[in-house]
Write a protein that holds these residues in place. Structure first.
Motif, mmCIF file in Angstrom:
data_model
loop_
_atom_site.group_PDB
_atom_site.id
_atom_site.type_symbol
_atom_site.label_atom_id
_atom_site.label_comp_id
_atom_site.label_asym_id
_atom_site.label_seq_id
_atom_site.Cartn_x
_atom_site.Cartn_y
_atom_site.Cartn_z
ATOM 1 N N GLN A 198 1.356 16.472 -18.698
ATOM 2 C CA GLN A 198 0.736 15.159 -18.541
ATOM 3 C C GLN A 198 1.678 14.185 -17.838
ATOM 4 N N GLU A 199 2.961 14.196 -18.238
ATOM 5 C CA GLU A 199 3.933 13.299 -17.615
ATOM 6 C C GLU A 199 4.134 13.627 -16.142
ATOM 7 N N LEU A 200 4.008 14.904 -15.791
ATOM 8 C CA LEU A 200 4.158 15.288 -14.392
ATOM 9 C C LEU A 200 3.074 14.643 -13.532
ATOM 10 N N MET A 201 1.866 14.536 -14.075
ATOM 11 C CA MET A 201 0.790 13.862 -13.335
ATOM 12 C C MET A 201 1.191 12.440 -12.984
ATOM 13 N N THR A 202 1.705 11.716 -13.979
ATOM 14 C CA THR A 202 2.090 10.322 -13.759
ATOM 15 C C THR A 202 3.301 10.212 -12.850
ATOM 16 N N SER A 203 4.257 11.138 -12.989
ATOM 17 C CA SER A 203 5.456 11.090 -12.153
ATOM 18 C C SER A 203 5.133 11.302 -10.684
ATOM 19 N N LEU A 204 4.147 12.129 -10.392
ATOM 20 C CA LEU A 204 3.775 12.413 -9.012
ATOM 21 C C LEU A 204 2.781 11.401 -8.450
ATOM 22 N N ARG A 205 2.072 10.702 -9.338
ATOM 23 C CA ARG A 205 1.130 9.659 -8.938
ATOM 24 C C ARG A 205 1.441 8.396 -9.745
ATOM 25 N N PRO A 206 2.547 7.701 -9.453
ATOM 26 C CA PRO A 206 2.893 6.503 -10.226
ATOM 27 C C PRO A 206 1.777 5.466 -10.152
ATOM 28 N N PRO A 207 1.463 4.812 -11.264
ATOM 29 C CA PRO A 207 0.321 3.888 -11.266
ATOM 30 C C PRO A 207 0.557 2.600 -10.494
ATOM 31 N N THR A 208 1.826 2.207 -10.310
ATOM 32 C CA THR A 208 2.087 0.935 -9.639
ATOM 33 C C THR A 208 3.013 1.122 -8.457
ATOM 34 N N ARG A 209 2.992 0.114 -7.594
ATOM 35 C CA ARG A 209 3.903 0.045 -6.458
ATOM 36 C C ARG A 209 4.184 -1.430 -6.184
ATOM 37 N N PRO A 210 5.289 -1.739 -5.542
ATOM 38 C CA PRO A 210 5.580 -3.137 -5.247
ATOM 39 C C PRO A 210 4.710 -3.652 -4.105
ATOM 40 N N VAL A 211 4.174 -4.853 -4.273
ATOM 41 C CA VAL A 211 3.366 -5.494 -3.230
ATOM 42 C C VAL A 211 3.876 -6.911 -3.033
ATOM 43 N N ARG A 212 3.698 -7.422 -1.842
ATOM 44 C CA ARG A 212 4.194 -8.761 -1.507
ATOM 45 C C ARG A 212 3.176 -9.808 -1.946
ATOM 46 N N ASP A 213 3.643 -10.806 -2.670
ATOM 47 C CA ASP A 213 2.805 -11.925 -3.100
ATOM 48 C C ASP A 213 3.490 -13.198 -2.639
ATOM 49 N N GLY A 214 3.151 -13.645 -1.417
ATOM 50 C CA GLY A 214 3.822 -14.797 -0.858
ATOM 51 C C GLY A 214 5.276 -14.482 -0.570
ATOM 52 N N SER A 215 6.159 -15.211 -1.215
ATOM 53 C CA SER A 215 7.590 -15.025 -0.988
ATOM 54 C C SER A 215 8.232 -14.092 -1.999
ATOM 55 N N ARG A 216 7.442 -13.494 -2.874
ATOM 56 C CA ARG A 216 8.016 -12.642 -3.903
ATOM 57 C C ARG A 216 7.251 -11.330 -4.000
ATOM 58 N N TRP A 217 7.886 -10.379 -4.678
ATOM 59 C CA TRP A 217 7.279 -9.082 -4.893
ATOM 60 C C TRP A 217 6.742 -9.001 -6.317
ATOM 61 N N LYS A 218 5.679 -8.250 -6.494
ATOM 62 C CA LYS A 218 5.131 -8.023 -7.824
ATOM 63 C C LYS A 218 4.581 -6.602 -7.886
#
Length: 682
Positions: free
Chosen positions: A317-337
């Motif tokens: 189960q953890e391998l699924m999440t490790s290979l398909r991480p649920p989040t990624r950094p995105v730009r929100d104005g002048s900062r990342w979230k």
């Protein structure tokens, strides 16, 4: 066999690996080099064919480049560093004034001493001491984790850490709290398996001798909860030092963590052998492994699959999440979230009512006929007169059948199921469909592809998309009455399948079984497999259990015996609790096998006598699987039929018995496919 495109990709990867020989400098150094050269982020982005925002993320350390972009970025930074050093030398020449050193001297200001920890301070970690390196070890420590993914601690004259590469280090810890600090300071861990993923926590495996030295109890008194009591002195000491436990507490597998410091994750995974960490849950390494051999065994699993962090099912189960991480950094104005990552599962989703586990709140008051029953086959039948004349019965077992079925399978991702009345069937829409398939002709020599009993359906029922798609493939006209459809299909499990496939094939190759063997050579190689290295055989079993258990975790039931009926349980709060995905995988595996049965019948005129899950029994004139499978000009068999080979989706011989043996078990109401593996040969 790999196609030309795959071979080209592999060649590119090999070239890339050769090129990326240097690690990236620290994040702040990347920005300094760029500014000193007078380049803008946009200039670098244009050269690397990416965006200025992503270059900024690389410079802040929020994201690490990968693939060809990483290689090109390393090359650029190395060039900028060379120019930077040349400028420094020019400044330091006799005509230019006093020399400027390459690195600034340390500041004379003394930093304030840290506050004393609740438990005595950890002794500084000594330099690594290489001993008895084994050439067969394939685990290589990375630059970020020089000690490799894990350490097995054992005590003789001193507490020693055995690493996955065959080397050892002294572990200066005298308490379990000090072990946690040492794990974070010693460079134990494993890089992320995918872009936007996170590095694996260091795994520390405690042997019984280490248990004794550290003062941990030799066994757990709580045999039901399998954890130390929350008020145990060692639990109290760990908490007093600022650490926390997950909800599972301090048991055979324990994750112990501290609040993150900036972006730095502070978490350690412990596996306590004396408490059963490696004797249950799908793990079964040879009992006579030394601490060093165990470190290499676990290290090979970590390299090929992931750093262990629980049972093999949990790892799946953890391998699924490790290979398909649920989040990624995105730009929100002048900062990342944190933003959502395409192709991943982001949040828990309630199942459609027919998909719900029998213990789920949605199943309360549900009629059994309203539950979807996409399960594996358990079917056997009486012999025909012609079949009774065969002297033997042979079992054919599909390699990694359910893992293979997960590859390239479209499943719903993050949109809740939409209830639709009288839908038009679309094989590209994942979901649950209520449909009547009783009008489809059934050959009694074959199990029905629509039911787990193998008997034809006796009324309308709920089916996953692959089952109905196969009905259409067989020429049936279908009219679903209603459906719960997911409008955001994606191949979530595809990288999961590929990683397990490569792990399985690499281990089979170590055992002398390769994918290019003819059917007869494969059968000969497999006949000697039980006598091969137990080290590798147990590793192969763990990899297979990881795939099977991971699929099972998609529909994990409640474990608390005191839970009230139809009360929610913790697994429902995880994005990977997805009974709809499990149903689709099993459905596809079942129809894949039925398709092989039809094609095999076309070539041999023989039909299966019994099926259990991914094992089918066939009549044979000779006591060998070679007698039951089709043969053609290709030595690896006839495409689309049962073929003997190492690849996932191919088959191996599960066992051979007499036809009299089959008739006896069938007459007793038992499925012979359940017993042929351990029944011995005729």
């Amino acid at each position: 066999m790999e196609d030309d495109h795959t071979a080209e990709l592999f060649a590119d990867v090999d070239a890339l690996l050769a090129q990326v020989a240097q690690p990236l400098p620290p994040a702040d150094e990347r920005e300094r080099l760029r500014k000193n050269s007078g380049l803008t982020r946009q200039q670098i982005a244009t050269a690397l064919r990416t965006s200025a925002d992503l270059v900024e993320a690389w410079e802040t350390g929020l994201v690490e480049p990968s693939g060809t972009q990483r290689a090109a970025y390393v090359r650029l930074l190395q060039g900028l560093l060379t120019q930077d050093r040349a400028r420094s030398k020019a400044i330091s020449s006799p005509t230019a004034g006093p020399r400027v050193p390459d690195q600034a001297p340390a500041s004379p200001t003394t930093a304030p001493a840290p506050a004393p920890a609740p438990i005595r301070a950890v002794t500084p970690v000594p330099a690594a001491r290489a001993t008895s390196a084994r050439t067969e070890s394939t685990t290589v420590a990375g630059d970020d984790f020089p000690a490799g993914p894990l350490a097995v601690l054992a005590f003789t004259d001193a507490l020693t850490a055995h690493l996955a590469d065959g080397t050892t280090r002294e572990c200066p810890a005298a308490t379990i709290v000090e072990v946690l600090h040492w794990a974070l300071d010693a460079g134990v861990g494993q890089p992320a398996l995918a872009t936007f993923g996170r590095a694996a926590d260091p795994l520390i495996v405690l042997t019984p001798s280490a248990n004794d030295y550290l003062g941990l109890p030799p066994e757990l008194a709580d045999r039901a909860g399998l954890r130390l009591a929350a008020d145990h002195p060692w639990c109290a000491a760990i908490i007093a030092d600022g650490w926390k436990f997950t909800h599972s507490g301090f048991g055979p597998w324990a994750r112990i963590y501290q609040p993150a410091q900036g972006r730095q994750r502070r978490s350690v995974q412990l596996a306590v052998i004396a408490w059963g960490a490696l004797s249950t849950g799908g793990w079964n390494p040879p009992s006579d492994l030394t601490a060093g051999q165990l470190a290499r065994w676990l290290g090979t699993y970590a390299e090929r699959v992931l750093t262990p962090r629980g049972s093999t099912a949990v790892c799946g189960q953890e391998l699924m999440t490790s290979l398909r991480p649920p989040t990624r950094p995105v730009r929100d104005g002048s900062r990342w979230k944190a933003g959502t990552n395409s192709g991943a599962l982001w949040h828990p989703i309630a199942p459609a009512p027919p998909e719900a586990h029998d213990a789920h709140p949605l199943a309360q008051g549900r009629h059994p006929a309203d539950a979807m029953d996409e399960e594996a086959w358990d079917w056997h039948r009486p012999l025909t007169a012609d079949e009774a004349a065969y002297p033997h019965v042979v079992g054919l077992d599909i390699n990694l059948a359910f893992v293979a079925a997960a590859g390239s399978l479209d499943v719903g991702l993050n949109t809740p199921p939409e209830h639709v009345i009288r839908p038009w069937f679309d094989k590209k829409s994942p979901g649950a469909w209520y449909c009547d398939l009783t009008h489809i002709a059934h050959d009694p020599r074959l199990p029905s592809p629509f039911t787990p009993t193998g008997e034809p359906p006796n009324g309308p029922a709920w089916y996953a998309t692959p089952t109905l798609a196969y009905a259409v493939e067989l020429g049936a006209t279908i009219h679903p009455v209603e459906a719960y459809l997911r409008r955001d299909p994606g191949r979530y499990l595809d990288p999961w399948y590929k990683r397990l496939r490569e792990a399985y094939l690499a281990t089979m190759n170590d055992l002398g079984v390769t994918t290019d063997m003819s059917q007869s050579d494969f059968l000969n190689a497999m006949s000697t497999l039980p006598q091969q290295d137990p080290y590798l055989l147990s590793l192969l079993a763990a990899i297979k259990a990881t795939g099977k258990g991971g699929i099972g975790k998609l529909r994990a039931g409640p474990r608390d015996p005191h839970r009230a009926p139809f009360e929610a349980w913790p697994a429902l709060n995880t994005p990977t609790w997805r009974p709809d995905i499990r149903a689709a995988v099993i459905s596809r595996a079942r129809v894949n096998m039925h398709r092989k049965m039809l094609k095999t019948a076309e070539h041999t005129g023989r039909y299966p006598l019994a099926v259990l899950s991914d094992c089918a029994l066939y009549p044979a004139q000779q006591p060998t699987a070679l007698d039951a499978v089709p043969h053609g000009p290709d030595p690896t068999g006839v495409q689309g039929t049962f073929r003997l080979g190492a690849s996932p989706g191919f088959a191996k011989e599960e066992g051979v018995q007499t036809m009299t043996w089959y008739e006896h078990l069938h007459s007793e109401g038992a499925n012979p496919a359940r017993y042929i593996k351990h029944a011995g040969t005729s």
